[in-house]
Design a protein around this motif. Structure first.
Motif, PDB file in Angstrom:
ATOM      1  N   GLN A   1     -48.042  -4.638  23.301  1.00 52.41           N
ATOM      2  CA  GLN A   1     -47.004  -4.355  22.032  1.00 52.41           C
ATOM      3  C   GLN A   1     -45.953  -3.754  23.333  1.00 52.41           C
ATOM      4  O   GLN A   1     -44.799  -3.656  23.181  1.00 52.41           O
ATOM      5  CB  GLN A   1     -47.247  -3.172  21.441  1.00 52.41           C
ATOM      6  N   LEU A   2     -46.360  -2.905  24.090  1.00 54.80           N
ATOM      7  CA  LEU A   2     -45.791  -2.656  25.599  1.00 54.80           C
ATOM      8  C   LEU A   2     -45.300  -3.409  26.924  1.00 54.80           C
ATOM      9  O   LEU A   2     -44.259  -2.268  27.787  1.00 54.80           O
ATOM     10  CB  LEU A   2     -46.416  -0.985  26.026  1.00 54.80           C
ATOM     11  N   HIS A   3     -45.776  -4.349  26.589  1.00 47.90           N
ATOM     12  CA  HIS A   3     -45.499  -5.245  27.745  1.00 47.90           C
ATOM     13  C   HIS A   3     -44.010  -5.780  27.328  1.00 47.90           C
ATOM     14  O   HIS A   3     -43.632  -6.490  27.244  1.00 47.90           O
ATOM     15  CB  HIS A   3     -45.751  -5.866  27.980  1.00 47.90           C
ATOM     16  N   THR A   4     -42.779  -4.620  27.374  1.00 48.92           N
ATOM     17  CA  THR A   4     -41.636  -4.992  27.523  1.00 48.92           C
ATOM     18  C   THR A   4     -40.492  -4.501  28.386  1.00 48.92           C
ATOM     19  O   THR A   4     -40.789  -3.710  29.550  1.00 48.92           O
ATOM     20  CB  THR A   4     -40.916  -4.160  26.492  1.00 48.92           C
ATOM     21  N   PRO A   5     -39.121  -4.467  28.793  1.00 46.52           N
ATOM     22  CA  PRO A   5     -38.927  -4.413  29.501  1.00 46.52           C
ATOM     23  C   PRO A   5     -38.389  -2.706  29.852  1.00 46.52           C
ATOM     24  O   PRO A   5     -38.822  -2.506  31.004  1.00 46.52           O
ATOM     25  CB  PRO A   5     -37.367  -4.982  29.826  1.00 46.52           C
ATOM     26  N   MET A   6     -38.330  -2.481  28.656  1.00 46.55           N
ATOM     27  CA  MET A   6     -38.162  -0.865  29.061  1.00 46.55           C
ATOM     28  C   MET A   6     -39.208   0.097  29.271  1.00 46.55           C
ATOM     29  O   MET A   6     -38.788   0.768  30.348  1.00 46.55           O
ATOM     30  CB  MET A   6     -37.527  -0.403  26.926  1.00 46.55           C
ATOM     31  N   TYR A   7     -40.405   0.281  28.857  1.00 47.41           N
ATOM     32  CA  TYR A   7     -42.177   0.581  28.771  1.00 47.41           C
ATOM     33  C   TYR A   7     -42.107  -0.191  30.611  1.00 47.41           C
ATOM     34  O   TYR A   7     -43.035   0.141  31.649  1.00 47.41           O
ATOM     35  CB  TYR A   7     -42.502   0.110  28.052  1.00 47.41           C
ATOM     36  N   PHE A   8     -41.792  -1.293  31.145  1.00 42.96           N
ATOM     37  CA  PHE A   8     -41.800  -1.633  32.440  1.00 42.96           C
ATOM     38  C   PHE A   8     -41.307  -0.675  33.333  1.00 42.96           C
ATOM     39  O   PHE A   8     -42.240  -0.560  34.666  1.00 42.96           O
ATOM     40  CB  PHE A   8     -41.991  -2.956  32.668  1.00 42.96           C
ATOM     41  N   PHE A   9     -40.018  -0.114  33.377  1.00 37.58           N
ATOM     42  CA  PHE A   9     -38.895   0.898  33.948  1.00 37.58           C
ATOM     43  C   PHE A   9     -39.929   1.832  33.983  1.00 37.58           C
ATOM     44  O   PHE A   9     -39.430   2.760  35.160  1.00 37.58           O
ATOM     45  CB  PHE A   9     -37.648   0.930  33.139  1.00 37.58           C
TER      46      PHE A   9
ATOM     47  N   LEU B   1     -51.508   3.929  32.066  1.00 39.25           N
ATOM     48  CA  LEU B   1     -52.360   3.554  31.313  1.00 39.25           C
ATOM     49  C   LEU B   1     -51.976   2.801  29.823  1.00 39.25           C
ATOM     50  O   LEU B   1     -52.123   1.364  29.880  1.00 39.25           O
ATOM     51  CB  LEU B   1     -53.646   4.186  31.407  1.00 39.25           C
ATOM     52  N   ALA B   2     -51.123   2.961  29.518  1.00 34.49           N
ATOM     53  CA  ALA B   2     -51.246   2.946  28.292  1.00 34.49           C
ATOM     54  C   ALA B   2     -49.959   1.456  27.739  1.00 34.49           C
ATOM     55  O   ALA B   2     -50.227   0.711  27.480  1.00 34.49           O
ATOM     56  CB  ALA B   2     -50.044   4.193  27.047  1.00 34.49           C
ATOM     57  N   VAL B   3     -49.065   1.649  29.359  1.00 33.67           N
ATOM     58  CA  VAL B   3     -47.919   0.346  29.094  1.00 33.67           C
ATOM     59  C   VAL B   3     -48.949  -0.604  30.102  1.00 33.67           C
ATOM     60  O   VAL B   3     -48.695  -1.635  29.481  1.00 33.67           O
ATOM     61  CB  VAL B   3     -47.200   0.852  29.990  1.00 33.67           C
ATOM     62  N   SER B   4     -50.224  -0.782  31.150  1.00 34.94           N
ATOM     63  CA  SER B   4     -50.409  -2.061  31.668  1.00 34.94           C
ATOM     64  C   SER B   4     -51.734  -2.478  29.937  1.00 34.94           C
ATOM     65  O   SER B   4     -52.546  -3.596  30.097  1.00 34.94           O
ATOM     66  CB  SER B   4     -51.024  -1.242  32.317  1.00 34.94           C
ATOM     67  N   LEU B   5     -51.966  -1.488  29.622  1.00 42.50           N
ATOM     68  CA  LEU B   5     -53.313  -1.742  28.290  1.00 42.50           C
ATOM     69  C   LEU B   5     -52.273  -1.914  27.234  1.00 42.50           C
ATOM     70  O   LEU B   5     -53.237  -3.179  26.542  1.00 42.50           O
ATOM     71  CB  LEU B   5     -54.647  -0.998  28.239  1.00 42.50           C
ATOM     72  N   GLU B   6     -51.524  -1.756  26.688  1.00 48.46           N
ATOM     73  CA  GLU B   6     -51.164  -2.389  25.211  1.00 48.46           C
ATOM     74  C   GLU B   6     -50.483  -3.408  25.158  1.00 48.46           C
ATOM     75  O   GLU B   6     -48.999  -3.219  26.859  1.00 48.46           O
ATOM     76  CB  GLU B   6     -50.448  -1.301  24.720  1.00 48.46           C
TER      77      GLU B   6
END
Length: 323
Positions: free
Chosen positions: A68-76, A61-66
């Motif tokens: 700033q976290l739309h980066t490859p590391m947080y995608f993985f 949820l945090a990666v989807s909504l933020e």
């Protein structure tokens, strides 16, 4: 069930395999036969399952909504959390139902399905951890080419290849089990249908079993480990060339969470494999299986959230936005 004219603990000869029916259900190992312990075990594994699902869902949820976290590391990382949810969901719900009903049986089709999903999502964890190691190698060792290499299309491609690789592993085990459908026993010395326990039960010769086990392990375990070790060899070599101690600490800290998860997941899985292969006591093997299939997915979100400032800040913003 088997033909009454022959015990299930004997393998059929080549001449009378047609006279022996295949097993249609298996008996799973009960964690405890004490009636007083059943409510405790039920609450324990139910709470572990809820904590695992909620913890990994919060990361997704945090990666989807933020943004700033739309980066490859947080995608993985979000894909790893999704794989962990599916991984623990293949075993714990069935275990909880067995504790409530006090019936530890599973059909042949159900066992084959559980084994397939267990291998699929377990191998998916292996592959995603390998992809994350490669990501860190590119980010630290090739920073000038990072934006070119780790583009969104390539990241999606890596996750897709990881899924195909895991599906291949799962279907390979299915083909092996389906080819050898006669078993020495209808009792599995574990609380779930793990591939090592299934292969140990069937009527193949030990030499054939060892060849298949080590061949599959060499392909689907040795390859990811080799990529991870090579990536961190290059990463450590690059970090040691950084002149400032602060830069070295920052580079090492970015790899700390991933290294912790890699050691935890690979350590428990290898321990589970060795226990199931070498241990004579089923109870010792069950402890390793619980660590591998339940404890590790539960600890992964805590390792990443407690050591990652971006995740903690995103969770705080989500909490303040909600309330």
């Amino acid at each position: 069930m088997t033909n009454p004219s022959r015990s299930v603990d004997q393998c059929p000869n080549n001449t009378d395999t047609q006279n022996l029916k295949a097993v249609v259900e298996f008996r799973l190992l009960k964690l405890s036969t004490e009636p007083d312990l059943q409510p405790i075990l039920f609450l324990l594994f139910l709470s572990m399952y809820v904590v695992t699902v909620l913890g990994n869902l919060l990361i997704i949820l945090a990666v989807s909504l933020e943004s700033q976290l739309h980066t490859p590391m947080y995608f993985f990382l979000s894909n790893l959390s999704l794989a962990d949810i599916c991984f623990i969901s293949t075993t714990v719900p069935k275990m909880i139902v067995d504790i409530l009903t006090r019936k530890s049986v599973i059909s042949y089709a159900g066992c084959l399905t559980q084994m397939s999903l267990l291998i699929l999502f377990g191998c998916m964890d292996y592959m995603l951890l390998t992809v994350m190691a490669y990501y860190r190698f590119v980010a630290i060792c090739q920073p000038l080419q990072y934006s070119i290499i780790m583009n969104s299309c390539f990241c999606i491609f890596l996750v897709f290849v990881s899924f195909l690789f895991s599906l291949m592993d799962s279907q390979l085990h299915n083909l092996i089990v389906l080819k050898f459908t006669y078993f020495q026993d209808a009792s599995i010395s574990s609380f779930c249908c793990e591939p090592t326990h299934i292969l140990k039960m069937d009527c193949m010769e030990n030499f054939t079993k060892n060849i298949i086990t080590y061949f599959v392990g060499a392909i689907f375990v040795f390859f990811p480990i080799s990529v991870i070790l090579f990536s961190y060899y290059k990463i450590i070599s690059s970090i040691l060339r950084i002149p400032s101690s602060g830069g070295k600490y920052k580079a090492f800290s970015t790899c700390g969470s991933h290294l912790s998860v890699v050691c935890l997941f690979y350590g428990t899985s290898i321990g589970m494999y060795l226990e199931s292969t070498l241990a004579h006591s089923p109870r010792k093997s069950v402890v390793s299986s619980i660590m591998y299939t339940i404890v590790t997915p539960m600890l992964n979100p805590f390792i990443y959230s407690l050591r990652n400032k971006d995740i903690k800040n995103a969770l705080r913003r989500l909490y303040s936005r909600k309330f």
